[in-house]
Design a protein around this motif. Structure first.
Motif, mmCIF file in Angstrom:
data_model
loop_
_atom_site.group_PDB
_atom_site.id
_atom_site.type_symbol
_atom_site.label_atom_id
_atom_site.label_comp_id
_atom_site.label_asym_id
_atom_site.label_seq_id
_atom_site.Cartn_x
_atom_site.Cartn_y
_atom_site.Cartn_z
ATOM 1 N N GLN A 22 2.358 4.729 1.152
ATOM 2 C CA GLN A 22 2.348 5.291 2.228
ATOM 3 C C GLN A 22 2.980 6.818 1.894
ATOM 4 O O GLN A 22 2.673 7.696 3.053
ATOM 5 N N HIS A 35 0.777 -1.111 0.014
ATOM 6 C CA HIS A 35 0.299 -0.232 0.141
ATOM 7 C C HIS A 35 1.010 1.152 0.177
ATOM 8 O O HIS A 35 2.003 1.276 0.467
ATOM 9 N N ILE A 82 -2.396 8.271 -1.261
ATOM 10 C CA ILE A 82 -1.857 7.500 -0.181
ATOM 11 C C ILE A 82 -2.868 6.591 0.580
ATOM 12 O O ILE A 82 -4.143 6.907 0.489
ATOM 13 N N GLN A 83 -2.307 5.459 1.006
ATOM 14 C CA GLN A 83 -3.188 4.166 1.398
ATOM 15 C C GLN A 83 -3.729 3.463 0.772
ATOM 16 O O GLN A 83 -4.427 2.376 0.644
ATOM 17 N N ASP A 84 -3.668 3.747 -0.856
ATOM 18 C CA ASP A 84 -4.026 2.784 -1.725
ATOM 19 C C ASP A 84 -3.290 1.480 -1.827
ATOM 20 O O ASP A 84 -2.179 1.607 -1.671
ATOM 21 N N LYS A 85 -4.236 0.630 -2.209
ATOM 22 C CA LYS A 85 -3.640 -1.024 -2.179
ATOM 23 C C LYS A 85 -3.268 -1.147 -3.562
ATOM 24 O O LYS A 85 -3.881 -0.897 -4.647
ATOM 25 N N ASN A 108 4.856 0.522 1.685
ATOM 26 C CA ASN A 108 5.199 -0.107 3.008
ATOM 27 C C ASN A 108 6.273 -1.379 2.805
ATOM 28 O O ASN A 108 7.076 -1.431 3.583
#
Length: 864
Positions: free
Chosen positions: A470, A468, A544-547, A493
């Motif tokens: 960051q 994901h 940000i935080q997208d998989k 990450n």
């Protein structure tokens, strides 16, 4: 050997008190661009003090090789003229990384001073920083208060740089007594000759910000340094460092070479002995650690040291290369504790001798130029500063030599202008050098690490993974979103993408999801633990935080991996064939080529290049599996068969890559087996700086293409040579025909007569074919002639007879003449009436044989 005894006792003392004995680092600070040379024992522990790395120990002790010739620690110009300045010295030290602090450091220092150095207690003094009451009280446990002095920031506060770790320090001093001054305390001895400082204890407890604010460090540390030579000087009661064992032995060598006795009180010649003895050590250790004299950076400093030593040698009447003669004596004294001197001894001598020979030529050339400058300057009554700087900067001619030679003819030098030009040059050099600060742009990354932790690299095992997002950079600023068509950098990450480091280029590939695609064009790690994927959004957008899926271009990586493994095999082959002095000086590992820079002082021969290729390809053909494993750095550093790479910073755990016979510390991506390389070829070898060579090479299909290209080029060159040979042969044949015509015309002028018969005899410097051609030319131009020609080759002679048709009709026959003459030269022959030829083994009888031609003509008694 006093120095060896103290060195070993010091290390053993701290080993017995749970300190790890850490070998001296090379004098070249491979991982610190802010330093030309290692100048303190703490240099190799800099990252530990900064908290950037950890090791499996918190206490250490060393004896560090140090060279001080630049920056605030520039001792070069003082060496030889003071009793205690050196360019090379050993720094004994003990270190604590968040373990013990002031109390233990002071206790250790006192105990060593009394029981290892065995100094007189009443002569010991201590200084502390003016506000450091804690250190003052601790010293009162060992010294009377009157022998503890408080000093200001200039003397007793230490900083790593303009920013970063710093703290107060405490110095131990030895009162050498009335022979060195009448001061009652160190406060009255500004020169430091009477109260000689021999150990500095640094209490590293603050972090200095760019504004100058001092903040307490979370981990307090100890850094101490005691100069071995100065310790020995005090122990021996010597007036100068140059009376200690190693330096005095080198002075003896110089005495033998110069045939001049060393007198320490001779203010004119004693400095020459001091300079040479000191500079030889700097030169030897620097060369052993891979530096060579050159015109840039460390190499320039080394060249400056060597030329200074050589100039002082000339003051002693030594007009030839001589520094190499000191090396065996240095190795005898220090080689046991510093084995790199033993391994590199012959190479050090060769490098110094070649450099000395070059400088002696420079002095000769510069001397001639100086004469011209002097003639031009006589009108002005002064050698201009511009001319003096040109002599120094362009020809390497020392300004001291210029001044001395000018003085001989009562002509001054404009040193003010010279020094201004020198200052300008140094400023340009300083501005060109990379300026590194401890805090610059790093706080952003530290903030990132605090918030997200390190990016986990999984690329050793995987080439793709789920992750994901960051962190996002756009236009070098933090961003929340990257949209289609925008360039930027993404941090994940965890990632399979290898960031550029250790010479290996960063991975390329793609980061994607169902509605998003980001083309990764490069991968970098600007700060430990922060891996950034640079590229372009091809489709959709990412936040940000997208998989996402992260997928490396595997075909490209495998080529890079093969080339990286090939650099290890090449490194091993170079050390095996050229010698263990070879050290990596840089590398580039890409998909289609590899480049390897290494220390070596002369070009590789064609045979050496072929031998290196053969050795690498032999390891490739064996298809040995590549092994990787981790070791504690302290353990790996003790294994001499494991090579440490240039420019790497090592933590407490290190990764070993074992490829066939080669073992190196390396964090890069490698092939699964040496056979994956396929084939290895060197495409180019050359110099990039004095003492540094560069090899360009290719592997696999690239090596095959290079070989085929070489074959085509060779075939083309061969065809060109064949054609050129034909053309040259044609021209030679044409020229030879012209020369034979001239020879024939010349011979016709020597035709003789016997009655009405014309005849010609001659010895020619020609072979048989050429002699026949000359005979044909002569007979074409002479309607009536008896021709007898001879030539000699080694121990045989050739005979040739021609007779024109009109004389044949009168009874003269060529075969009959040959049969009469040939026996005279122990030969025989045959032919017809018009032409005959033969040979013999007694060419010395040719004059007699030729005289028989006339007799033969007379004997036939033909009518005139």
């Amino acid at each position: 050997m006093k120095s060896q005894e103290i060195r070993r006792k010091f290390l053993q003392y701290f080993k017995e008190r749970d300190h790890r004995i850490v070998p001296s680092s090379p004098v070249v600070p491979h991982d610190d661009p802010t330093l030309l040379f290692v100048n303190a024992g703490m240099n190799q522990f800099k990252d530990l003090f900064l908290g950037r790395s950890k090791r499996d120990y918190t206490r250490a002790t060393t004896t560090q090789k140090c060279i001080r010739v630049g920056g605030k620690h520039n001792d070069l110009e003082n060496v030889g003229h003071t009793s205690r300045h050196l360019t090379f010295f050993e720094m004994l030290g003990n270190f604590s990384f968040g373990d013990y602090f002031k109390k233990e450091a002071i206790a250790f220092a006192w105990d060593v001073t009394m029981h290892v150095f065995e100094y007189e207690q009443d002569a010991i003094w201590a200084s502390v920083f003016e506000t450091d009451d804690e250190a003052f009280e601790l010293w009162r446990n060992y010294l009377p208060e009157k022998r503890i002095v408080r000093l200001g920031e200039a003397d007793n506060f230490w900083s790593m740089g303009d920013t970063g770790p710093c703290g107060p320090c405490s110095e131990l001093l030895y009162n050498r007594g009335k022979a060195f001054g009448n001061a009652a305390s160190p406060l009255e001895d500004p020169s430091g000759e009477q109260f000689l400082e021999f150990w500095n204890l640094v209490f590293m407890e603050f972090d200095k910000s760019p504004s100058g604010e001092l903040k307490p460090l979370s981990q307090k540390s100890i850094d101490t340094g005691a100069g071995l030579e100065r310790i020995l000087q005090i122990k021996m009661g010597a007036k100068t460092l140059f009376e200690t064992d190693v330096l005095r032995d080198l002075i003896t060598v110089v005495e033998n070479t110069s045939k001049i006795k060393y007198n320490p009180t001779d203010k004119t010649l004693a400095p020459a002995f001091h300079v040479i003895a000191d500079h030889v050590r700097s030169l030897a250790f620097a060369c052993a650690d891979g530096v060579q004299p050159s015109n840039v950076d460390r190499g320039y400093v080394l060249r400056k040291i060597l030329r200074r030593a050589l100039r002082y040698g000339r003051m002693l009447g030594i007009q030839r290369p001589f520094l190499g003669e000191c090396i065996p004596h240095l190795v005898n004294f220090m080689g046991e504790d510093f084995p790199e001197l033993v391994v590199s001894q012959n190479r050090i001598i060769e490098i110094l001798t070649l450099e000395e020979e070059g400088f002696l030529r420079t002095l000769k050339r510069g001397g001639n130029l100086l004469s011209q400058v002097v003639e031009d300057a006589k009108k002005e009554g002064m050698i201009s500063g511009d001319d003096a700087f040109k002599l120094k900067d362009t020809y390497g001619f020392p300004v001291e030599e210029i001044v001395l030679l000018a003085k001989d003819i009562d002509l001054p030098v404009d040193l003010q202008r010279y020094e201004a030009l020198e200052k300008e040059a140094k400023e340009r050099s300083r501005q060109a050098r990379q300026k590194v600060g401890h805090q610059t742009s790093e706080r952003d990354y530290e903030s990132y690490l605090t918030k997200f932790g390190s990016s986990q690299f999984v690329g050793y095992e995987l080439s793709s993974t789920l992750a994901h997002v960051q962190y996002i950079f756009k236009d070098e600023k933090e961003a929340d979103l990257l949209s289609e068509g925008e360039s930027g950098a993404i941090a994940l990450n965890l990632t399979p993408f290898y960031p550029e480091k250790g010479g290996q280029v960063g991975d390329e590939g793609v980061i994607y999801s169902r509605d998003f695609s980001f083309q990764v064009e490069d991968t970098r790690e600007p700060y430990p633990g922060v891996i950034l994927h640079h590229g372009l959004v091809k489709k959709g957008s990412v936040k940000i935080q997208d998989k996402v899926h992260a997928e490396v271009d595997l075909s490209r990586r495998e080529k890079i991996a093969s080339n990286h493994t090939a650099t290890h095999l090449l490194h091993y082959a170079l050390r095996k064939i050229l010698g263990e002095h070879v050290k990596q000086a840089g590398s580039v590992v890409e998909a289609h080529r590899l480049r390897f820079d290494f220390s070596h002082h002369k070009p590789l021969s064609k045979e050496q290049i072929e031998e290196i290729e053969d050795l690498v390809n032999a390891m490739v053909c064996r298809n040995v599996s590549i092994k990787t494993y981790e070791l504690p750095f302290s353990e790996a550093s003790k294994q001499r068969d494991i090579i440490q790479f240039f420019g790497e910073k090592y933590g407490d755990k290190v990764r070993v890559v074992e490829t066939a016979e080669s073992k190196e510390l390396c964090g890069g991506i490698h092939a699964r087996a040496t056979g994956n390389i396929g084939f290895f070829r060197i495409t180019k070898e050359g110099s990039i700086a004095s003492g540094i060579r560069r090899i360009d090479a290719v592997t696999g299909s690239g090596a095959i293409k290079f070989s085929r290209s070489e074959e085509r080029d060779l075939q083309a060159r061969n065809l060109d040579l064949i054609q050129a040979k034909k053309e040259v042969e044609g021209k030679l044949n044409s020229l030879k025909s012209e020369l034979l015509k001239i020879e024939a015309d010349n011979l016709l002028e020597h035709v003789k007569e016997q009655g009405s018969i014309h005849y010609l005899t001659h010895l020619l410097p020609l072979n048989n074919e050429e002699m026949k051609e000359v005979a044909d030319l002569i007979m074409d131009k002479a309607p009536s002639l008896i021709l007898f020609l001879a030539s000699v080759e080694e121990n045989r002679c050739s005979l040739l007879v021609r007779i024109s048709s009109d004389l044949i009709a009168k009874g003269f026959k060529a075969n009959e003449l040959l049969q009469k003459v040939a026996p005279i030269v122990s030969g025989r022959g045959g032919g017809k009436a018009d032409a005959a030829q033969g040979g013999g083994t007694a060419p010395e009888n040719l004059p007699q044989a030729m005289s028989q031609v006339k007799e033969w003509i007379i004997s036939l008694k033909l009518p005139s």
